[in-house]
Design a protein around this motif. Structure first.
Motif, PDB file in Angstrom:
ATOM      1  N   ARG A 197       0.815  -1.220   0.000  1.00 30.74           N
ATOM      2  CA  ARG A 197       0.000   0.000   0.000  1.00 30.74           C
ATOM      3  C   ARG A 197       0.847   1.268   0.000  1.00 30.74           C
ATOM      4  NH1 ARG A 197      -3.736   0.147   4.973  1.00 30.74           N
ATOM      5  NH2 ARG A 197      -4.783   1.806   3.791  1.00 30.74           N
ATOM      6  N   ALA A 198       2.140   1.125   0.355  1.00 30.15           N
ATOM      7  CA  ALA A 198       2.962   2.318   0.587  1.00 30.15           C
ATOM      8  C   ALA A 198       4.153   2.442  -0.353  1.00 30.15           C
ATOM      9  CB  ALA A 198       3.456   2.321   2.035  1.00 30.15           C
ATOM     10  N   GLY A 199       4.095   1.794  -1.524  1.00 30.23           N
ATOM     11  CA  GLY A 199       5.126   2.061  -2.520  1.00 30.23           C
ATOM     12  C   GLY A 199       6.041   0.917  -2.871  1.00 30.23           C
ATOM     13  N   ALA A 200       5.826  -0.275  -2.314  1.00 31.50           N
ATOM     14  CA  ALA A 200       6.650  -1.439  -2.662  1.00 31.50           C
ATOM     15  C   ALA A 200       5.723  -2.620  -2.949  1.00 31.50           C
ATOM     16  CB  ALA A 200       7.622  -1.765  -1.536  1.00 31.50           C
ATOM     17  N   PRO A 201       4.906  -2.529  -4.010  1.00 38.31           N
ATOM     18  CA  PRO A 201       3.857  -3.531  -4.232  1.00 38.31           C
ATOM     19  C   PRO A 201       4.365  -4.945  -4.490  1.00 38.31           C
ATOM     20  CG  PRO A 201       4.052  -2.058  -6.115  1.00 38.31           C
ATOM     21  CD  PRO A 201       4.886  -1.462  -5.035  1.00 38.31           C
ATOM     22  N   LEU A 202       5.403  -5.104  -5.314  1.00 38.97           N
ATOM     23  CA  LEU A 202       5.878  -6.447  -5.624  1.00 38.97           C
ATOM     24  C   LEU A 202       6.442  -7.142  -4.391  1.00 38.97           C
ATOM     25  CD1 LEU A 202       7.563  -5.907  -9.130  1.00 38.97           C
ATOM     26  CD2 LEU A 202       5.304  -6.850  -8.589  1.00 38.97           C
ATOM     27  N   PRO A 373      -3.753  12.763   6.457  1.00 40.78           N
ATOM     28  CA  PRO A 373      -3.765  11.942   5.239  1.00 40.78           C
ATOM     29  C   PRO A 373      -2.451  11.191   5.042  1.00 40.78           C
ATOM     30  CG  PRO A 373      -4.655  14.131   4.800  1.00 40.78           C
ATOM     31  CD  PRO A 373      -4.058  14.183   6.174  1.00 40.78           C
ATOM     32  N   GLU A 374      -1.324  11.868   5.329  1.00 39.28           N
ATOM     33  CA  GLU A 374      -0.039  11.217   5.167  1.00 39.28           C
ATOM     34  C   GLU A 374       0.174  10.198   6.292  1.00 39.28           C
ATOM     35  OE1 GLU A 374       0.709  14.592   7.984  1.00 39.28           O
ATOM     36  OE2 GLU A 374      -0.477  14.260   6.170  1.00 39.28           O
ATOM     37  N   GLY A 375       0.719   9.087   5.949  1.00 37.86           N
ATOM     38  CA  GLY A 375       1.052   8.097   6.967  1.00 37.86           C
ATOM     39  C   GLY A 375      -0.104   7.228   7.416  1.00 37.86           C
ATOM     40  N   ARG A 376      -1.234   7.274   6.732  1.00 37.15           N
ATOM     41  CA  ARG A 376      -2.367   6.458   7.173  1.00 37.15           C
ATOM     42  C   ARG A 376      -2.086   4.969   6.992  1.00 37.15           C
ATOM     43  NH1 ARG A 376      -7.532  10.025   4.956  1.00 37.15           N
ATOM     44  NH2 ARG A 376      -7.588  11.490   6.733  1.00 37.15           N
ATOM     45  N   ALA A 377      -1.372   4.616   5.924  1.00 39.13           N
ATOM     46  CA  ALA A 377      -1.041   3.199   5.714  1.00 39.13           C
ATOM     47  C   ALA A 377      -0.155   2.694   6.850  1.00 39.13           C
ATOM     48  CB  ALA A 377      -0.349   3.010   4.368  1.00 39.13           C
ATOM     49  N   PHE A 378       0.770   3.530   7.309  1.00 40.42           N
ATOM     50  CA  PHE A 378       1.627   3.152   8.424  1.00 40.42           C
ATOM     51  C   PHE A 378       0.814   2.999   9.707  1.00 40.42           C
ATOM     52  CE2 PHE A 378       4.219   4.539  12.092  1.00 40.42           C
ATOM     53  CZ  PHE A 378       5.170   3.543  12.078  1.00 40.42           C
ATOM     54  N   ALA A 379      -0.086   3.929   9.959  1.00 37.19           N
ATOM     55  CA  ALA A 379      -0.935   3.836  11.151  1.00 37.19           C
ATOM     56  C   ALA A 379      -1.816   2.591  11.092  1.00 37.19           C
ATOM     57  CB  ALA A 379      -1.797   5.093  11.281  1.00 37.19           C
ATOM     58  N   ASP A 380      -2.323   2.261   9.899  1.00 35.95           N
ATOM     59  CA  ASP A 380      -3.138   1.056   9.746  1.00 35.95           C
ATOM     60  C   ASP A 380      -2.327  -0.196  10.067  1.00 35.95           C
ATOM     61  OD1 ASP A 380      -5.311   2.558   9.010  1.00 35.95           O
ATOM     62  OD2 ASP A 380      -5.166   2.127   6.870  1.00 35.95           O
ATOM     63  N   PHE A 381      -1.090  -0.244   9.582  1.00 30.76           N
ATOM     64  CA  PHE A 381      -0.218  -1.384   9.894  1.00 30.76           C
ATOM     65  C   PHE A 381      -0.016  -1.524  11.397  1.00 30.76           C
ATOM     66  CE2 PHE A 381       4.332  -2.114  11.038  1.00 30.76           C
ATOM     67  CZ  PHE A 381       4.282  -3.506  11.026  1.00 30.76           C
ATOM     68  N   CYS A 382       0.299  -0.411  12.049  1.00 33.69           N
ATOM     69  CA  CYS A 382       0.562  -0.454  13.489  1.00 33.69           C
ATOM     70  C   CYS A 382      -0.658  -0.903  14.281  1.00 33.69           C
ATOM     71  CB  CYS A 382       1.030   0.915  13.973  1.00 33.69           C
ATOM     72  SG  CYS A 382       2.687   1.372  13.415  1.00 33.69           S
TER      73      CYS A 382
END
Length: 429
Positions: A197-202, A373-382
């Motif tokens: 989700r944050a820039g490293a899909p493969l 808005p920034e960092g929501r993917a990181f917060a979701d992971f945590c």
């Protein structure tokens, strides 16, 4: 490119490399692939010289690196009142131990390991750096484990030898037991989702799919059940744009799981409900351990037995065997329930406080972090990790457990939410 710009770029790359290396070591540990090990009655307090020296050195390296490259305002945020309270309660509990000095040494190792956890989070200069460094490190670790399944299966797969022949064939990878590998690889699955989700899909897809396959081969039914619940709750909450609703659903689920696990030793109704849902309502004999631990809390209800000072202690090892119980409490290293062990170790007030600071406070941090808005993917992971480990703590003990990967990954998520909630951790520094 000027010399200053070149030096800044080199420093940035080295900081990212150090972050990825720290994440790799947190999961891989300093003593991987040990195979089956017998319980050591002195393990509770003697510690391990490799871990002691290794983590002191790593703590010094990461502290120096943070002081060198991380903004002082970010460093100031690392020392939060919540973590101060947690370790204050834990150090106070050492005074109740039968060997206070040994308990304090073990707890200090937990504190030193936290320096590396903090470094992994704050050394990268941007979320992009954090994602790429972490994705490379975790994918390498997973590939090492899969290679071990082929070249050294006696180390990476449970065998019929030892005290648990019924685990034969289950994968454990570089860790000692499938009950550790299952939650650790579940968290790696969540990290893979974060990466894609944050820039490293493969690499994210590779980490996610390989981790899920590993978890399925551990044979840990409860972990296999908890993993999709944690992921679905967070992604559904994000889809409907309601973190508050997601947290409410999580709290309801926590009460249900608590009732169907630890609650079975207090209520025949809950025991009957658990019997109707799963084949083994004893959770492989954990209920006998829980009953013993619950009864033991009454001996020291206010201040507890002390950090790492109950299981495998001389008092426990000197008890007569209870041949009616499924497990001999004289040979186990933990109570297989983090909340019960917290009350047993720190006393009821301290245990409740630590449990709330570890697993309830981060939910409020997540709500604050979700507003950016920034960092929501990181917060979701945590928060996925926090939710998942809230459930896993019903069946395993890991609070402040030195360099245990379950503990360090949980601490990483709690640290991350705390920083993201207060200042937006993953913004460009």
């Amino acid at each position: 490119m000027s010399d200053d710009a070149g030096l800044a770029l080199l420093t940035r790359h080295l900081a990212s490399l150090l972050s990825g290396f720290g994440l790799f070591l947190m999961v891989f540990t300093l003593m991987p692939f040990q195979g089956a090990m017998e319980t050591d009655p002195n393990a509770a307090n003697d510690g391990n010289i490799i871990n002691q020296v290794g983590y002191i050195v790593l703590g010094a390296v990461y502290l120096f690196a943070m002081l060198l490259v991380v903004d002082k305002r970010v460093l100031a945020r690392l020392v939060s009142p919540a973590w101060v309270a947690i370790f204050a309660i834990a150090y106070f509990s050492c005074l109740q131990s039968y060997d206070p000095a040994a308990s304090a040494r073990g707890l200090t190792l937990s504190l030193v390991a936290m320096i590396m956890v903090a470094g992994v989070l704050v050394l990268p200069r941007s979320e992009e750096d954090f994602v790429h460094a972490g994705a490379n490190a975790i994918l390498l670790l997973i590939l090492i484990d899969y290679a071990a399944l082929v070249v050294a299966p006696d180390l990476a797969v449970h065998s019929a030898a030892g005290g648990e022949p019924w685990h034969a064939g289950f994968w454990r990878g570089h860790l000692l037991h499938k009950n550790v590998s299952a939650p650790v690889f579940s968290i790696l699955c969540m990290f893979g989702i974060y990466c894609l989700r944050a820039g490293a899909p493969l690499r994210g897809w590779a980490i996610t799919l390989l981790s899920v396959n590993f978890v399925l081969h551990t044979g840990s039914k409860t972990t296999i059940g908890f993993l999709p619940i944690a992921i679905a709750l967070v992604l559904a909450g994000r889809a409907v744009r309601s973190p508050g609703l997601m947290i409410f659903a999580h709290l309801v689920m926590s009460v249900v799981i608590f009732g169907l696990t630890l609650g079975t030793i207090y209520s025949d109704t809950l025991l009957a409900a658990t019997k109707a849902i799963i084949d083994d309502p004893t959770f492989t004999g954990r209920d006998d351990i829980w009953k013993f631990a619950s009864d033991s809390i009454a001996g020291h209800p206010w201040f507890g037995q002390g950090y790492s000072s109950f299981w495998l202690s001389p008092v426990i090892m000197g008890l007569e065997a209870n041949f009616e119980a499924n497990w001999d409490v004289r040979g186990i290293v933990a109570g297989h329930n983090s909340y019960l062990d917290a009350a047993l170790t720190f006393g009821l007030p301290g245990g409740i406080a630590i449990s709330l600071l570890l697993f309830v406070k981060p939910l409020f941090d997540y709500i604050r972090a979700s507003r950016r808005p920034e960092g929501r993917a990181f917060a979701d992971f945590c928060v996925m990790v926090v939710i998942f480990m809230t459930y896993n703590a019903m069946l395993e003990s890991f609070f402040l457990n030195r360099a245990d990967p379950m503990w360090l990954l949980t601490a990483l998520a709690i640290f991350g939410l705390g920083l993201a909630g207060r200042m937006g951790l993953r913004r460009q520094q």
